[in-house]
Design a protein around this motif. Structure first.
Motif, PDB file in Angstrom:
ATOM      1  N   THR A  18       0.838  -1.200   0.000  1.00  0.00           N
ATOM      2  CA  THR A  18       0.000   0.000   0.000  1.00  0.00           C
ATOM      3  C   THR A  18       0.870   1.245   0.000  1.00  0.00           C
ATOM      4  O   THR A  18       2.066   1.193   0.292  1.00  0.00           O
ATOM      5  CB  THR A  18      -0.949  -0.004   1.198  1.00  0.00           C
ATOM      6  OG1 THR A  18      -0.167  -0.105   2.394  1.00  0.00           O
ATOM      7  CG2 THR A  18      -1.903  -1.187   1.116  1.00  0.00           C
ATOM      8  N   ASN A  19       0.225   2.393  -0.347  1.00  0.00           N
ATOM      9  CA  ASN A  19       1.001   3.604  -0.579  1.00  0.00           C
ATOM     10  C   ASN A  19       0.833   4.674   0.482  1.00  0.00           C
ATOM     11  O   ASN A  19       1.640   5.591   0.563  1.00  0.00           O
ATOM     12  CB  ASN A  19       0.580   4.233  -1.915  1.00  0.00           C
ATOM     13  CG  ASN A  19       0.830   3.303  -3.063  1.00  0.00           C
ATOM     14  OD1 ASN A  19       1.966   2.992  -3.369  1.00  0.00           O
ATOM     15  ND2 ASN A  19      -0.240   2.830  -3.690  1.00  0.00           N
ATOM     16  N   LYS A  20      -0.236   4.572   1.230  1.00  0.00           N
ATOM     17  CA  LYS A  20      -0.586   5.680   2.128  1.00  0.00           C
ATOM     18  C   LYS A  20      -0.887   5.179   3.530  1.00  0.00           C
ATOM     19  O   LYS A  20      -1.035   3.972   3.743  1.00  0.00           O
ATOM     20  CB  LYS A  20      -1.843   6.370   1.594  1.00  0.00           C
ATOM     21  CG  LYS A  20      -1.724   6.863   0.177  1.00  0.00           C
ATOM     22  CD  LYS A  20      -2.016   8.321   0.105  1.00  0.00           C
ATOM     23  CE  LYS A  20      -1.645   8.917  -1.201  1.00  0.00           C
ATOM     24  NZ  LYS A  20      -0.377   9.605  -1.171  1.00  0.00           N
ATOM     25  N   LYS A  21      -1.017   6.129   4.477  1.00  0.00           N
ATOM     26  CA  LYS A  21      -1.367   5.754   5.848  1.00  0.00           C
ATOM     27  C   LYS A  21      -2.704   5.016   5.831  1.00  0.00           C
ATOM     28  O   LYS A  21      -2.887   4.011   6.505  1.00  0.00           O
ATOM     29  CB  LYS A  21      -1.590   6.982   6.731  1.00  0.00           C
ATOM     30  CG  LYS A  21      -0.583   8.071   6.637  1.00  0.00           C
ATOM     31  CD  LYS A  21      -1.066   9.275   7.431  1.00  0.00           C
ATOM     32  CE  LYS A  21      -0.354  10.525   6.947  1.00  0.00           C
ATOM     33  NZ  LYS A  21      -0.797  11.733   7.610  1.00  0.00           N
ATOM     34  N   THR A  22      -3.678   5.609   5.138  1.00  0.00           N
ATOM     35  CA  THR A  22      -4.963   4.937   4.982  1.00  0.00           C
ATOM     36  C   THR A  22      -5.327   4.948   3.501  1.00  0.00           C
ATOM     37  O   THR A  22      -5.071   5.948   2.819  1.00  0.00           O
ATOM     38  CB  THR A  22      -6.069   5.643   5.789  1.00  0.00           C
ATOM     39  OG1 THR A  22      -6.102   7.024   5.418  1.00  0.00           O
ATOM     40  CG2 THR A  22      -5.851   5.534   7.277  1.00  0.00           C
ATOM     41  N   ASP A 135      -3.092   1.401   8.404  1.00  0.00           N
ATOM     42  CA  ASP A 135      -1.848   1.825   9.072  1.00  0.00           C
ATOM     43  C   ASP A 135      -0.672   1.579   8.139  1.00  0.00           C
ATOM     44  O   ASP A 135       0.241   0.827   8.457  1.00  0.00           O
ATOM     45  CB  ASP A 135      -1.685   1.051  10.393  1.00  0.00           C
ATOM     46  CG  ASP A 135      -0.557   1.626  11.257  1.00  0.00           C
ATOM     47  OD1 ASP A 135      -0.058   0.913  12.139  1.00  0.00           O
ATOM     48  OD2 ASP A 135      -0.169   2.792  11.038  1.00  0.00           O
ATOM     49  N   GLY A 136      -0.712   2.215   7.003  1.00  0.00           N
ATOM     50  CA  GLY A 136       0.324   1.973   6.003  1.00  0.00           C
ATOM     51  C   GLY A 136       1.334   3.107   5.945  1.00  0.00           C
ATOM     52  O   GLY A 136       1.358   3.969   6.836  1.00  0.00           O
ATOM     53  N   PRO A 137       2.170   3.086   4.918  1.00  0.00           N
ATOM     54  CA  PRO A 137       2.299   2.041   3.889  1.00  0.00           C
ATOM     55  C   PRO A 137       2.851   0.732   4.455  1.00  0.00           C
ATOM     56  O   PRO A 137       3.639   0.742   5.393  1.00  0.00           O
ATOM     57  CB  PRO A 137       3.302   2.652   2.899  1.00  0.00           C
ATOM     58  CG  PRO A 137       3.269   4.121   3.130  1.00  0.00           C
ATOM     59  CD  PRO A 137       2.986   4.294   4.583  1.00  0.00           C
ATOM     60  N   HIS A 138       2.439  -0.370   3.831  1.00  0.00           N
ATOM     61  CA  HIS A 138       2.787  -1.659   4.399  1.00  0.00           C
ATOM     62  C   HIS A 138       2.648  -2.707   3.301  1.00  0.00           C
ATOM     63  O   HIS A 138       1.907  -2.473   2.337  1.00  0.00           O
ATOM     64  CB  HIS A 138       1.791  -1.971   5.519  1.00  0.00           C
ATOM     65  CG  HIS A 138       2.365  -2.758   6.645  1.00  0.00           C
ATOM     66  ND1 HIS A 138       2.634  -4.100   6.549  1.00  0.00           N
ATOM     67  CD2 HIS A 138       2.721  -2.403   7.882  1.00  0.00           C
ATOM     68  CE1 HIS A 138       3.134  -4.524   7.698  1.00  0.00           C
ATOM     69  NE2 HIS A 138       3.186  -3.518   8.523  1.00  0.00           N
ATOM     70  N   SER A 139       3.313  -3.841   3.449  1.00  0.00           N
ATOM     71  CA  SER A 139       3.028  -4.946   2.530  1.00  0.00           C
ATOM     72  C   SER A 139       1.942  -5.795   3.175  1.00  0.00           C
ATOM     73  O   SER A 139       2.000  -6.080   4.376  1.00  0.00           O
ATOM     74  CB  SER A 139       4.282  -5.767   2.238  1.00  0.00           C
ATOM     75  OG  SER A 139       4.675  -6.493   3.363  1.00  0.00           O
TER      76      SER A 139
END
Lengths: 149, 288
Positions: A18-22, A135-139
């Motif tokens: 993902t690219n963003k916090k949310t 709660d991103g960015p994250h895989s």
């Protein structure tokens, strides 16, 4: 039914970064694509989000509405509040500081089951499948399981 | 340059590095004490983007003598920096008590163009005032490289903290007055001791990394602005504070938001998030 040789159970883990916090991401086409790949015609599709700070839901794809979802999630579960969760976790080796993301994910839920007929997801005319990063960015990993024949 | 600079990013918990050095995952869990799932490098890059961070200073920790491991090691660190030199700057590590440490230091300076070294008395089990380190400090001072010292609380409760109080830095800062020394984590909980050292020595800087007392906003509000701390931050040390996230122990945007949400002046916030790092790097001839 038991030992039915035509019953298939196919599983895929869809990985996204993902690219963003949310973020709200439409994954309908990807799920439909996997269903087509498996060749299952009739049955059900289970979609399971393997995270505690992400969620999944069905609704209409309209930009304003997607903004409203996030706005109201933030309103109902604000970041700036006192949370018991916010302390150091020895098992993680870091501070937990995202209680709001956990709570929002519980509100959204972590799994969907969608009926399948003639190889097509039986979604309503305005229904799309949305994976939600909280709660991103994250895989992230989304498990798609197709059961049927 | 409009974006911020993150002065403390550990090159750990990165899937691509673990693929090259599989034991790195075990070292990260057992020595560095971070037990979350490794993420691809792309996650770090996206976290930087999301936080408006233009440059990340990446670190290695040489814990070979103390714990039999490199985390991740200067060579692996260099590989990451080479991949995206427009994003990353390197701070390597040496064993300060090793007789060959100077050779490695020269290699980091000449071949890798690292801007400094990171030393951790807690992880590497040494006293920063040990006379053996004088040749290291002299090299750093002569070649305008930074000395970043891990000070403050260490979460791994098997490690000693007797050399982690920043008062120990005063003697080094006085003796090597041209050496730029950067202290991590605001040396929490010894913040008043940090002030003491920073007041006495203009060559000492501090990174606002580490989250010890709650959520990032709660912690940074407390240590930078509560009680008399706001006066100290604004009037005494505003030009020597550097933003650092301590990724992957904390998400970068959360730490940026924590600085932005304090009641510090807008000017001081930008100094912490960017301008002080730019000045410091320029002063050691690192153009960005």
């Amino acid at each position: 039914m038991y030992g039915d040789p035509t019953l298939k159970i196919e599983v895929e883990i869809m990985e996204i970064i993902t690219n963003k916090k949310t973020e709200i991401i439409d994954i309908t086409d990807e799920v439909q694509g996997f269903v087509k790949k498996c060749g299952v015609r009739d049955g059900i599709v289970n979609i399971f989000v393997r995270h505690t700070t992400a969620g999944i839901f069905l609704n209409e794809k309209e930009d304003g509405l997607l903004k409203d979802f996030m706005k109201y999630l933030h309103k109902v579960v604000p970041e700036d509040d006192e949370y018991y969760h916010h302390h150091f976790f020895y098992k993680d080796g870091r501070a937990a500081v995202n209680a709001w993301a956990h709570i929002r994910s519980v509100l959204l839920g972590h799994f969907l089951t969608i009926p399948l007929k003639d190889g097509k997801l039986l979604l309503g005319a305005r229904q799309r499948i949305f994976f939600t990063e909280l709660d991103g960015p994250h895989s992230r990993e989304i498990l798609i399981q197709v059961v049927g024949d | 340059m409009k974006g911020y600079i993150d002065f403390l990013v550990y090159a750990l918990g990165i899937k691509e590095l673990i693929a090259k050095a599989p034991k790195l995952d075990e070292y990260t869990r057992e020595v560095f004490y971070l037990r979350t799932s490794p993420q691809p490098l792309e996650v770090l890059i996206k976290q930087m983007e999301e936080a408006n961070v233009e440059r990340g200073i990446l670190y290695s920790i040489n814990a070979k003598r103390s714990h039999g491991c490199d985390m991740p090691g200067n060579d692996l660190l260099y590989e990451i920096i080479k991949k995206r030199p427009e994003l990353f700057i390197g701070i390597g590590s040496i064993d300060p008590l090793d007789d060959d440490s100077l050779k490695e230091l020269e290699r980091l300076y000449s071949n890798y163009e690292f801007i400094g070294i990171f030393l951790s008395p807690a992880y590497q089990l040494f006293n920063p005032c040990d006379e053996k380190l004088s040749r290291v400090y002299e090299f750093l001072e002569d070649n305008k490289m930074l000395l970043v010292l891990h000070m403050g609380l260490t979460w791994n409760n098997k490690l000693p903290i007797k050399w982690s109080n920043p008062l120990i830095v005063d003697e080094i800062a006085r003796k090597y007055s041209k050496l730029k020394i950067v202290i991590t984590h605001m040396a929490w909980p010894w913040i008043d001791d940090l002030y003491t050292v920073m007041f006495r020595n203009r060559n000492v800087y501090a990174i606002t990394s580490g989250v010890f007392t709650g959520a990032p906003k709660e912690h940074l509000r407390t240590i930078l602005t509560e009680g008399y701390r706001r006066r100290i931050t604004e009037r005494f040390i505003a030009d020597r504070l550097l933003f650092g996230s301590e990724f992957p122990r904390m998400e970068i945007w959360k730490m940026v938001d924590a600085i932005l949400s304090t009641n510090l002046s807008e000017n001081t916030k930008i100094m912490i998030l960017r301008d002080n790092a730019v000045s410091l790097l320029t002063s050691i001839s690192k153009v960005i």
